[in-house]
Scaffold this active site. Sequence first.
Site, PDB file in Angstrom:
ATOM      1  N   MET A 326       0.836  -1.199   0.000  1.00  0.00           N
ATOM      2  CA  MET A 326       0.000   0.000   0.000  1.00  0.00           C
ATOM      3  C   MET A 326       0.873   1.251   0.000  1.00  0.00           C
ATOM      4  O   MET A 326       1.790   1.385   0.802  1.00  0.00           O
ATOM      5  CB  MET A 326      -0.947  -0.035   1.219  1.00  0.00           C
ATOM      6  CG  MET A 326      -1.782   1.211   1.397  1.00  0.00           C
ATOM      7  SD  MET A 326      -2.880   1.494  -0.020  1.00  0.00           S
ATOM      8  CE  MET A 326      -2.946   3.269  -0.037  1.00  0.00           C
ATOM      9  N   GLU A 327       0.514   2.190  -0.900  1.00  0.00           N
ATOM     10  CA  GLU A 327       1.410   3.309  -1.232  1.00  0.00           C
ATOM     11  C   GLU A 327       1.338   4.525  -0.307  1.00  0.00           C
ATOM     12  O   GLU A 327       1.668   5.627  -0.750  1.00  0.00           O
ATOM     13  CB  GLU A 327       1.111   3.763  -2.664  1.00  0.00           C
ATOM     14  CG  GLU A 327      -0.266   4.440  -2.872  1.00  0.00           C
ATOM     15  CD  GLU A 327      -1.367   3.490  -3.308  1.00  0.00           C
ATOM     16  OE1 GLU A 327      -1.248   2.286  -3.041  1.00  0.00           O
ATOM     17  OE2 GLU A 327      -2.348   3.976  -3.899  1.00  0.00           O
ATOM     18  N   ASN A 328       0.930   4.386   0.957  1.00  0.00           N
ATOM     19  CA  ASN A 328       0.839   5.547   1.862  1.00  0.00           C
ATOM     20  C   ASN A 328       2.022   6.489   1.617  1.00  0.00           C
ATOM     21  O   ASN A 328       3.166   6.057   1.575  1.00  0.00           O
ATOM     22  CB  ASN A 328       0.910   5.085   3.312  1.00  0.00           C
ATOM     23  CG  ASN A 328       0.043   3.897   3.558  1.00  0.00           C
ATOM     24  OD1 ASN A 328      -1.153   3.948   3.328  1.00  0.00           O
ATOM     25  ND2 ASN A 328       0.650   2.796   3.986  1.00  0.00           N
ATOM     26  N   GLU A 361       4.567   0.747  -6.200  1.00  0.00           N
ATOM     27  CA  GLU A 361       4.189   1.646  -5.090  1.00  0.00           C
ATOM     28  C   GLU A 361       4.908   2.994  -5.208  1.00  0.00           C
ATOM     29  O   GLU A 361       4.345   4.026  -4.855  1.00  0.00           O
ATOM     30  CB  GLU A 361       4.467   0.995  -3.735  1.00  0.00           C
ATOM     31  CG  GLU A 361       3.791  -0.366  -3.523  1.00  0.00           C
ATOM     32  CD  GLU A 361       2.295  -0.379  -3.812  1.00  0.00           C
ATOM     33  OE1 GLU A 361       1.656   0.678  -3.703  1.00  0.00           O
ATOM     34  OE2 GLU A 361       1.782  -1.457  -4.178  1.00  0.00           O
ATOM     35  N   GLU A 383      -4.238   2.898 -10.445  1.00  0.00           N
ATOM     36  CA  GLU A 383      -3.694   1.545 -10.518  1.00  0.00           C
ATOM     37  C   GLU A 383      -3.190   1.184 -11.921  1.00  0.00           C
ATOM     38  O   GLU A 383      -2.188   0.487 -12.061  1.00  0.00           O
ATOM     39  CB  GLU A 383      -4.730   0.528 -10.025  1.00  0.00           C
ATOM     40  CG  GLU A 383      -5.142   0.722  -8.558  1.00  0.00           C
ATOM     41  CD  GLU A 383      -3.974   0.664  -7.581  1.00  0.00           C
ATOM     42  OE1 GLU A 383      -2.873   0.244  -7.985  1.00  0.00           O
ATOM     43  OE2 GLU A 383      -4.158   1.072  -6.413  1.00  0.00           O
TER      44      GLU A 383
HETATM   45  N1  BES Z   1      -3.240   0.734  -3.809  1.00  0.00           N
HETATM   46  C1  BES Z   1      -2.993  -0.659  -3.832  1.00  0.00           C
HETATM   47  C2  BES Z   1      -3.391  -1.351  -2.556  1.00  0.00           C
HETATM   48  C3  BES Z   1      -4.857  -1.681  -2.487  1.00  0.00           C
HETATM   49  C4  BES Z   1      -5.342  -2.808  -3.122  1.00  0.00           C
HETATM   50  C5  BES Z   1      -5.725  -0.874  -1.800  1.00  0.00           C
HETATM   51  C6  BES Z   1      -6.700  -3.103  -3.070  1.00  0.00           C
HETATM   52  C7  BES Z   1      -7.085  -1.150  -1.750  1.00  0.00           C
HETATM   53  C8  BES Z   1      -7.571  -2.270  -2.376  1.00  0.00           C
HETATM   54  C9  BES Z   1      -1.523  -0.954  -4.105  1.00  0.00           C
HETATM   55  O1  BES Z   1      -0.854   0.025  -4.810  1.00  0.00           O
HETATM   56  C10 BES Z   1      -1.481  -2.152  -4.977  1.00  0.00           C
HETATM   57  O2  BES Z   1      -1.887  -2.048  -6.094  1.00  0.00           O
HETATM   58  N2  BES Z   1      -1.006  -3.268  -4.471  1.00  0.00           N
HETATM   59  C11 BES Z   1      -0.964  -4.500  -5.214  1.00  0.00           C
HETATM   60  C12 BES Z   1       0.438  -4.906  -5.513  1.00  0.00           C
HETATM   61  C13 BES Z   1       0.870  -4.406  -6.851  1.00  0.00           C
HETATM   62  C14 BES Z   1       2.285  -4.762  -7.154  1.00  0.00           C
HETATM   63  C15 BES Z   1       0.013  -4.893  -7.978  1.00  0.00           C
HETATM   64  C16 BES Z   1      -1.634  -5.559  -4.370  1.00  0.00           C
HETATM   65  O3  BES Z   1      -1.832  -5.306  -3.204  1.00  0.00           O
HETATM   66  O4  BES Z   1      -1.956  -6.615  -4.908  1.00  0.00           O
HETATM   67 ZN    ZN Z   2      -1.406   0.082  -6.800  1.00  0.00          ZN
END
Ligand code: BES
Ligand code: ZN
Length: 836
Positions: A326-328, A361, A383
């Site tokens: 998560m990109e906080n 991230e 995303e």
């Molecule tokens: N912003 C997302 C985290 C997230 C995911 C928040 C679903 C709310 C709901 C983060 O940047 C992200 O995309 N994480 C991915 C990993 C990425 C390398 C594809 C994940 O958690 O799968």
């Molecule tokens: Zn993401």
Amino acid sequence: MVNTHRKLILNIYCSAIILPQICTCSQFTSSSNDQYNENPGVFPVATNGEPFPWRELRLPTKVIPLHYDLFVHPNLTSLDFVASEKIEVLVRDTTQFIILHSHGLEIMNATLQSEEDLRYKKSGEKLTVLSYPAHQQIALLVPEKLMADLRYSVAIDFQAKLADGFEGFYKSTYRTLGGETRTIAVTDFEPTHARMAFPCFDEPLFKANFSIKIRRESRHIALSNMPKVKTIEREGGLLEDHFETTVKMSTYLVAYIVCDFASVSGTASSGVKVSIYASPDKWSQTHYALEASLKLLDFYENYFNIHYPLPKLDLVAIPDFESGAMENWGLVTYRETSLLFDPKTSSTSDKLWVTKVIAHELAHQWFGNLVTMEWWNDIWLNEGFATYMELISVNVTYPELQFDNIFLNNCFDVIKSDSLNSSRPVSKQAETPTQIQEMFDAISYKKGACLLNMLKDFLSEEKFKKGIIHYLKKFSYRNAKNDDLWSSLSNSCLESDFTSGGFCYSDSKTTSNTLTFLEENVEVKDIMTTWTRQKGIPLVVVEQEGRLLKLRQERFLNGVFRDDPEWGALQERYLWHIPVTYSTSSSNAIHRHLLTSKTDTLYLPEKTSWVKLNVDSNGYYIVHYEAHGWDQLIAVLNQNHTLLRPKDRIGLIHDAFQLVSIPTDVLKIVYSVGAQTTEGWNYLLEQYGLSLSGAEKNKILYALSTSKHQEKLIKLIDLGMEGKVIKTQDLASLLYAIARNPKGQQLAWNFVKENWTHLLERFELSSFPMRIIISGTTFHFSSKDELQEVKLFFESLQTQGSYLEVFQIVLETISKNIKWLEKNLPSLRNWLLISI
Ligand code: BES
Ligand code: ZN
């Protein structure tokens, strides 16, 4: 004219230079009415029986937050926290109440001070607090109307338990090498969970500055988005860390952690301090992440030509974490397997994953944090871009990983779901927290990224890069929507390029392909809305007839054929603007054509023996070659396969089979063979408990799930539910793996049905793990009885008020499986010469 020009300059000045830090000129449209006063009779009822003055899910925009002063004191022994906040708000229009998000918090006290009260140090006036849990909102009723254009300060004292799950302000535990279980407290807010940690305006458009203070015991440290300014001693030996005020940002990016972690640090070229944190025993696995994050931060600062605006960036491996990372802003949190790299047990593909997640991230620090989508319907702007930037950054920083071939998997992967009728458009309405959570799917991430890659190829890399930098600079510290991106890409002049009147003269001199398109008045928006507002993927059918190249587009639907009765209806009104590219046997040049109608005919410049469409597989479309098209390409491949580029060969295989997402790791296979005997299985389970490497644990758990003994599979599920040896965070991937095992298919599904309520105690219905559990244990079914059973189960959930989009996707997939079997079973039987 002069006025317009001045306005333009003022706009640019306000948005690009002044606004980021101090302008309160907001992006909110007209402020909403006080519905309450108009018709108090039809309002929802608050928990105390009084009418709640607001009935919408979205907050009113009459009052907007400017600054939060947030104090939090978690107690890691009693597992709860007490907290207080002061929110400075600006009233845009007279009102009698303030609506905030709050979920599961006990509000003890709320007071209000006007600017005058603050000036004369007059204490706050007590406010009536109403709660409407169905909308996760509270209303603060003010005794006297709040006046437009004035600022007020709202103070709230509140408390809650540290959450049990993986959202809000929650507890996470880990075991030390010495066998001791330790607890840490950590936040995870996106998309709608900041409201579980503090009452706030929990929508991405309400950007504000945050000053955070955390009280802790001396055995712990506290981390937050910004660096610590000072630590103050408090009674009882407690310490209180004060953090610098953040830049203007959305609530979902706020983060804080209280833990006892160890770190390694380095400095990026720009002077930003980068640190990697992990539990003390795993400290030795943090070094690769430091190297990668320093390289990637340098890359992004150069590429965007925009400084990372905070003085530090922490990356923290959290023992219990729901998603991958998560990109906080300034405090990025990761699942341990997404950050830690142990050269002894991690493979090249583990390294690739860590690199990719860090790249993703860090890209969000610009795409998402600096510029945020206005609303969750456009989450693909976050995303999709972060996924696209993985390609750009990893290709340059780690060329040996050959990421551009891997990137194609994103497109091939999402094509599988996008070619079902249950798919959805990239931009889609989302209102409730469940609908918002569901937007985080392959369509936003992977289709989003593949569309951006197609557009880059169409516009040229240079023009595309210029356009996105323009977009980032123009909307810094603000919010954007799809159309803002398209217009930045159409007119990708930087402010410095402007001479007068808003035209960019420097571009008109070039004569690239792109400009030929643009001179024909091709608008990026017209092209791209055909990709973002329509669901699905086009099939381009091509037939070469001498020097004529006949093109036709239709909607590609997996498992629905031209002779199916529903085919015609499913095709209606679908039309894409497809940037078609092709190469031929007679030249290496990339030919381009924008296919905007159902059919079109092109003239080939020379006689050629073969034509290959979709050069380098950059386009988001499938190609079918009619007449002798396929035969000619097969002949070329047989004669000398290097005549076609690698990504063209990959694309041909994909298009021919419409399937690929990956050979299993050798180690995984070795473990799986070992897991087939009882001794081997027990040994692996023991090693699983002992291993400190998340990457190795993943491989062992997969191997354990391939056992043919059902009692062993049941034991794994029990351990996953218990959450000690196998963490609950890994239950979804465990069930997914067990359902891939023929001996585990029925078992996993029965487990889900029978333990539905227990699963819901651990995961939210719409969370990523829950959706994996539902689809992972059902989508391989291929009989009518199974379809009926799954349908009945989903219907029973629906009658209890639980509905997810994934239900529809699963049902459609099973129907498709049934159809496929019906169609192909006779020939399969013939072919295999066995009776099934
Ligand atoms: N912003 C997302 C985290 C997230 C995911 C928040 C679903 C709310 C709901 C983060 O940047 C992200 O995309 N994480 C991915 C990993 C990425 C390398 C594809 C994940 O958690 O799968
Ligand atoms: Zn993401």
